[in-house]
Design an enzyme around this catalytic site. Sequence first.
Site, PDB file in Angstrom:
ATOM      1  N   HIS A   1       5.042  -2.204   7.074  1.00 50.25           N
ATOM      2  CA  HIS A   1       5.494  -0.876   7.512  1.00 50.25           C
ATOM      3  C   HIS A   1       6.194  -0.942   8.868  1.00 50.25           C
ATOM      4  CE1 HIS A   1       2.695   0.674   4.454  1.00 50.25           C
ATOM      5  NE2 HIS A   1       3.236   1.867   4.621  1.00 50.25           N
TER       6      HIS A   1
ATOM      7  N   GLU B   1       4.785   6.504   6.745  1.00 48.84           N
ATOM      8  CA  GLU B   1       4.566   7.215   5.481  1.00 48.84           C
ATOM      9  C   GLU B   1       4.988   8.684   5.576  1.00 48.84           C
ATOM     10  OE1 GLU B   1       3.525   6.087   2.451  1.00 48.84           O
ATOM     11  OE2 GLU B   1       3.591   4.048   3.246  1.00 48.84           O
TER      12      GLU B   1
ATOM     13  N   SER C   1       0.818  -1.215   0.000  1.00 52.21           N
ATOM     14  CA  SER C   1       0.000   0.000   0.000  1.00 52.21           C
ATOM     15  C   SER C   1       0.850   1.263   0.000  1.00 52.21           C
ATOM     16  CB  SER C   1      -0.920   0.009   1.228  1.00 52.21           C
ATOM     17  OG  SER C   1      -0.158   0.018   2.426  1.00 52.21           O
TER      18      SER C   1
END
Length: 283
Positions: free
Chosen positions: A187, A151, A11
């Site tokens: 992540h 992110e 993603s």
Amino acid sequence: MDARPIGVFDSGLGGLTVVKELEALLPGEDIVYFGDTGRVPYGTRSFETIERYARQDMSFLLEMDVKLMIAACGTVSSVAPHVGNDIDIPFIGVVEPAARKAVEATQNGRVGVIGTTATIQSGAFDSAIHSLASGVSVFQQDCPMFVHLVENGWCTADDPIARLAAERYLGGLKDQEVDTLILGCTHFPILRQVIAQVMGPDVTLINTGAEAARRAATLLKESGQCAPADKNRGRCRFFVSDAVGGFNRTASMFLGRDIREQVSRVDIINHPILPSCSSAKGE
């Protein structure tokens, strides 16, 4: 031997944990990476939306003529692992390799799992662990803010925001005295130092991205599909679905090199969706 690249999708930035391990294990392999930065995070979406996104990501990578595909996304691997049945190349997710490693690592039979909300709701890691060792106790915690921290580049060991989030999310797992913790979103290993500080030195952290990469390396070697050793290979191309600037900064920091010349943007929203078919194979 097979000179085609390995395809990896996630993603956003998290799947770079797979890329980093692949580069260490298989330095001669070309890699094509797609990070859906325009639609991150996947973990808060409905299961139907997650599958649709995954099918678009996979369709794009198939156009790159990849020889093996890795769903470097804990959410996709948990919610929609069946999408791997619809392609005619090997497909690897992160759930089973990480679950197997956790079962091997635990000494007290108490394993923690952290992931996105969708991953935890799916129960995929719990099921995978109990299929391997029914006596292991599994304790789960969703950590949705971790994805946003990575992110946005707030992932260093001394970042106070990352530390505060980790303490808030992980306190319950510490109370359960888990000795092994699966970082169930790719992540999360980027936050490894912060997580390790909070959990303490006696807790083994399982890097889902690294375990998936090791499974891929084993599969390619056993099937004779590694790239020719006599070629100057090992190139990596990165594609994202939103602005490249933020990806460049954080990815370059994590990979330890400047990747600006290797990153391109692709319009994934209008990309065809991989159809479902019954004649393909998957893992």
